[in-house]
Design an enzyme around this catalytic site. Structure first.
Site, PDB file in Angstrom:
ATOM      1  N   HIS B  77       1.102  -1.511   0.196  1.00 54.56           N
ATOM      2  CA  HIS B  77      -0.312   0.050  -0.413  1.00 54.56           C
ATOM      3  C   HIS B  77       1.004   1.472   0.034  1.00 54.56           C
ATOM      4  CE1 HIS B  77      -3.755   3.395   1.874  1.00 54.56           C
ATOM      5  NE2 HIS B  77      -2.069   3.224   2.025  1.00 54.56           N
ATOM      6  N   ASP B 106       7.112  23.167 -25.244  1.00 50.56           N
ATOM      7  CA  ASP B 106       6.935  21.430 -24.496  1.00 50.56           C
ATOM      8  C   ASP B 106       7.538  21.748 -23.785  1.00 50.56           C
ATOM      9  OD1 ASP B 106       6.831  19.017 -24.451  1.00 50.56           O
ATOM     10  OD2 ASP B 106       5.678  18.736 -26.655  1.00 50.56           O
ATOM     11  N   TRP B 142       7.713   0.046   3.882  1.00 45.76           N
ATOM     12  CA  TRP B 142       8.397  -0.264   2.850  1.00 45.76           C
ATOM     13  C   TRP B 142       9.641   0.617   3.174  1.00 45.76           C
ATOM     14  CZ3 TRP B 142       9.644   5.567   1.512  1.00 45.76           C
ATOM     15  CH2 TRP B 142       9.439   6.034   2.131  1.00 45.76           C
ATOM     16  N   SER B 169      13.135   6.668 -13.540  1.00 43.77           N
ATOM     17  CA  SER B 169      11.583   7.224 -13.690  1.00 43.77           C
ATOM     18  C   SER B 169      11.544   8.793 -13.058  1.00 43.77           C
ATOM     19  CB  SER B 169      10.329   6.555 -13.628  1.00 43.77           C
ATOM     20  OG  SER B 169       8.974   6.863 -14.082  1.00 43.77           O
ATOM     21  N   SER B 170      11.882   9.381 -12.118  1.00 42.78           N
ATOM     22  CA  SER B 170      11.853  10.001 -10.784  1.00 42.78           C
ATOM     23  C   SER B 170      12.821  11.380 -11.326  1.00 42.78           C
ATOM     24  CB  SER B 170      11.276   9.987  -9.739  1.00 42.78           C
ATOM     25  OG  SER B 170      10.699   9.037  -9.448  1.00 42.78           O
ATOM     26  N   HIS B 253      13.744  11.554   3.876  1.00 45.39           N
ATOM     27  CA  HIS B 253      12.727  13.124   4.876  1.00 45.39           C
ATOM     28  C   HIS B 253      12.470  13.789   3.782  1.00 45.39           C
ATOM     29  CE1 HIS B 253      10.713  14.798   7.648  1.00 45.39           C
ATOM     30  NE2 HIS B 253      11.092  16.067   7.281  1.00 45.39           N
ATOM     31  N   GLU B 255      12.498  12.590   0.319  1.00 40.26           N
ATOM     32  CA  GLU B 255      10.527  11.943   0.456  1.00 40.26           C
ATOM     33  C   GLU B 255       9.259  13.024   0.084  1.00 40.26           C
ATOM     34  OE1 GLU B 255      10.322  10.936  -2.697  1.00 40.26           O
ATOM     35  OE2 GLU B 255       8.125  10.442  -2.638  1.00 40.26           O
ATOM     36  N   TYR B 257       9.239  15.964   1.494  1.00 37.28           N
ATOM     37  CA  TYR B 257       8.793  16.845   0.780  1.00 37.28           C
ATOM     38  C   TYR B 257       8.661  16.761  -0.500  1.00 37.28           C
ATOM     39  CZ  TYR B 257       9.222  18.830   5.336  1.00 37.28           C
ATOM     40  OH  TYR B 257       8.955  18.701   6.607  1.00 37.28           O
ATOM     41  N   SER B 268      -1.490  28.138  -3.634  1.00 39.73           N
ATOM     42  CA  SER B 268      -0.985  29.102  -3.683  1.00 39.73           C
ATOM     43  C   SER B 268      -1.418  29.479  -5.131  1.00 39.73           C
ATOM     44  CB  SER B 268       0.690  29.386  -3.650  1.00 39.73           C
ATOM     45  OG  SER B 268       1.572  29.028  -2.581  1.00 39.73           O
ATOM     46  N   HIS B 302      14.910  12.092  13.030  1.00 39.40           N
ATOM     47  CA  HIS B 302      13.396  12.361  14.012  1.00 39.40           C
ATOM     48  C   HIS B 302      13.168  10.654  13.734  1.00 39.40           C
ATOM     49  CE1 HIS B 302      11.391  14.617  10.818  1.00 39.40           C
ATOM     50  NE2 HIS B 302      11.800  13.734  10.206  1.00 39.40           N
ATOM     51  N   HIS B 303      12.896   9.849  12.437  1.00 41.54           N
ATOM     52  CA  HIS B 303      12.608   9.047  12.171  1.00 41.54           C
ATOM     53  C   HIS B 303      13.278   7.734  13.148  1.00 41.54           C
ATOM     54  CE1 HIS B 303       9.992  10.532   8.736  1.00 41.54           C
ATOM     55  NE2 HIS B 303      11.542  11.577   8.105  1.00 41.54           N
ATOM     56  N   THR B 328       7.157  26.225   7.023  1.00 37.97           N
ATOM     57  CA  THR B 328       5.581  26.041   7.140  1.00 37.97           C
ATOM     58  C   THR B 328       5.312  27.000   7.795  1.00 37.97           C
ATOM     59  OG1 THR B 328       6.249  24.172   7.767  1.00 37.97           O
ATOM     60  CG2 THR B 328       3.953  23.433   7.530  1.00 37.97           C
ATOM     61  N   LYS B 331       3.870  29.868   4.968  1.00 43.10           N
ATOM     62  CA  LYS B 331       3.203  29.610   3.985  1.00 43.10           C
ATOM     63  C   LYS B 331       2.009  29.892   4.816  1.00 43.10           C
ATOM     64  CE  LYS B 331       5.633  27.051   0.916  1.00 43.10           C
ATOM     65  NZ  LYS B 331       5.402  28.493   0.024  1.00 43.10           N
ATOM     66  N   ARG B 450       1.516   0.419  14.574  1.00 41.15           N
ATOM     67  CA  ARG B 450       1.273   0.412  13.638  1.00 41.15           C
ATOM     68  C   ARG B 450       1.642  -1.400  12.728  1.00 41.15           C
ATOM     69  NH1 ARG B 450       5.677   3.919  11.081  1.00 41.15           N
ATOM     70  NH2 ARG B 450       4.737   3.550   9.224  1.00 41.15           N
TER      71      ARG B 450
END
Lengths: 38, 532
Positions: B77, B106, B142, B169-170, B253, B255, B257, B268, B302-303, B328, B331, B450
């Protein structure tokens, strides 16, 4: 200078930008891999 | 090879039809559409996996699936939703919008663009095939932590190669976007005149370029540990399994963002349009996004506070994490200030955008709580974390995607969508998503871990509530598909500007826009005055 020439020039510059970025990616990948191999 | 290249050069003169149009296209709009359709399909595949998870957790005890398959579902998932749904959706938006927003005909590298997309179906075929392999699909999470992930059966090399393909790809997409924005802007479109969606995507692209090679390096090391006798992450061979966690989160991390920065760009764009006011604090928005991106590289540990590290390290990562609240907050306050004393109307894109601001901020607050080291020791690996990242990614990234889809759908298709159905979709989604995820805060604070298929009976009530919310949210998304299909097939003709308050180059083009957007650059006068 015609617009087509401008676009061609822009595209050439874009390819150069992309090539530099691709080198950065490969170098970064190699750095991480080799760094931990040694 | 050279003959093929010559042949390709003539390719733009005529457009193939049928399946060949989609296989060989180098047009940014076609490729954008393929990305968006692909991501919608993945959204439903990942969603079906979420339904299995919520079904099993509806009641305590093991009811529907065996624990190994349950773990495969949580793992798959996440992989499908992150790499298959949200990231390709943003690339789809970027493909459709960036050339139109900067006045380019283009993307800079159209063939690379085609390649970037067509890698993805192969990557996800590899990944989804693992569901039918001996030993089952990957089930170690994951995050792919060794040594657990090394116990994966035949699926393991498929997982690694799928991740490599997704990364390739990314990275190719990101390079294309940087090359396009830096080189193909219309004359007069200076960097500080770019729409914020373009800015946030540029910053996202740099995050991708800097972080994806790190993930690629980490999973290559996993591969060699498994098959080629290395011991990068094996303590028995002199390696260090915790090192994987550091490398993974150095990617992981940023990722986060990568998934959320384009959402900031969408908000915005939409909020000023329906508030009929220029965005408050344009330049501070740009600097805030760049600051968030910079900070995202110095907060990874922090993870993994509970893994054990020196006190100075824990303090550093705690302070750096809490510091992210500053840009943040800039924003969120800027969006609020844009709406302040404005003439707002509440069409579906604006409803999703406002819900995004409110609900993403809830996810931000729980993120702050998790960033405080001593309390994270209690929250770590509980449902509180699950609640946090789903507020950020579902009511954050996915709600912004929906806001953006409703906002630009009339431009893309040339037809207005069904506003009544859109609003129904919004209210059903917003109510059900909160029923789904808010109770998970309570479960986590009460100590429910979890990634477990069974739980103590004290957690039964809120799990049942959460599952009911989950089923309702899942069913509500069928309405989204209905709206899109109806809109693509016909409806009230959309004007060029579509929305009264819309500003920006894409709204100067017809709806739908021509096959090639700006064959000649737009007049510099049309570039100024946008809401950005």
């Amino acid at each position: 200078m015609s617009e087509a020439t401008t676009l061609e020039r822009q595209r050439r510059r874009a390819k150069r930008t992309a090539a530099i970025l691709a080198l950065v990616v490969v170098a970064f990948y190699a750095f991480f891999f080799v760094k931990h191999l040694l | 090879m050279s003959e093929a290249a010559v042949h390709h050069d003539h390719h733009e003169a005529h457009h193939p039809s049928g399946i060949m149009r989609w296989l060989t296209t180098t047009n940014h709009k076609d490729i954008g559409t393929m990305y968006l359709v692909f991501s919608l399909v993945m959204f439903f595949i990942g969603g079906a996996m979420a339904m299995v998870i919520r079904l099993e957790l509806f009641q305590p005890g093991l009811q529907w699936v065996d624990p190994q398959f349950f773990n495969s579902m949580t793992t798959m998932h996440a992989l499908v939703m992150i790499f298959g749904a949200v990231m390709p959706a943003w690339t789809g938006f970027a493909n459709w919008l960036i050339p139109m927003m900067i006045g380019a005909p283009d993307m800079a590298l159209p063939r690379l663009n085609n390649w970037s997309f067509w890698i993805l179906p192969f990557a996800f075929t590899l990944l989804l095939l693992t569901l039918f392999m001996p030993g089952g699909a990957p089930a170690g999470g994951w995050t792919m932590y060794p040594p657990l992930v090394l116990q994966t059966g035949a699926a393991f090399p498929f997982l690694i190669f799928a991740v490599h393909f997704m990364g390739a790809s990314s990275v190719a997409g990101a390079i294309n976007i940087v090359a396009t924005v830096f080189n193909l802007r219309a004359p007069g479109m200076s960097l500080m005149k770019l729409p914020l969606f373009v800015w946030t995507w540029i910053i996202t692209a740099f995050l991708l370029i800097a972080s994806i090679p790190v993930l690629a390096g980490a999973v290559t090391m996993l591969l060699t540990d498994k098959f080629f006798g290395t011991a990068f992450f094996s303590a028995a061979g002199g390696g260090d399994p915790v090192m994987f966690q550091h490398i993974f989160w150095f990617f992981g991390h940023p990722e986060v963002y990568i998934l959320i920065l384009p959402a900031f760009g969408i908000a915005s764009a939409i909020i000023p349009t329906f508030a009929r006011k220029p965005l408050f604090g344009y330049s501070s928005m740009v600097y805030a996004a760049a600051s968030i991106a910079f900070l995202s590289f110095i907060v990874w540990a922090h993870h993994m506070f509970t893994v054990g590290m020196p006190l100075a390290g824990e303090l550093f990562f705690m302070y750096a994490t809490i510091l992210i609240a500053v840009p943040t907050g800039v924003k969120v306050f800027n969006w609020a200030a844009t709406m302040w004393q404005s003439s707002m109307t509440f069409e579906t894109p604006m409803l999703f955008a406002i819900a995004f601001v409110v609900l993403f901020t809830i996810g931000g607050f729980s993120g702050l709580m998790l960033g405080v080291t001593p309390v994270d020791f209690q929250y770590h690996d509980t449902y509180f974390v699950v609640a946090h990242f789903h507020y950020v990614l579902v009511t954050g990234a996915v709600f912004a995607l929906m806001a953006g889809a409703y906002f630009w759908l009339p431009k893309w298709t040339g037809h207005m969508y069904d506003e009544g159905l859109g609003k129904l979709h919004f209210w059903l989604s917003t109510i059900s998503v909160n029923v789904l995820f808010f109770p998970q805060h309570f479960l986590g604070l009460a100590g429910m871990p979890r990634r477990i298929p069974d739980y103590a009976v004290q957690f039964a009530d809120w799990n049942m509530v959460s599952s009911i919310g989950g089923f309702a949210f899942g069913v509500s998304q069928l309405l989204f598909v209905l709206v899109i299909v109806k809109c693509a097939r016909g409806g009230v003709k959309a004007t060029d500007q579509v929305w009264e308050g819309a500003r920006g180059l894409e709204w100067t083009l017809p709806s739908p826009p021509p096959y090639h957007s700006f064959s000649t650059p737009p007049a510099p006068a049309t570039i100024d005055g946008g809401y950005r």
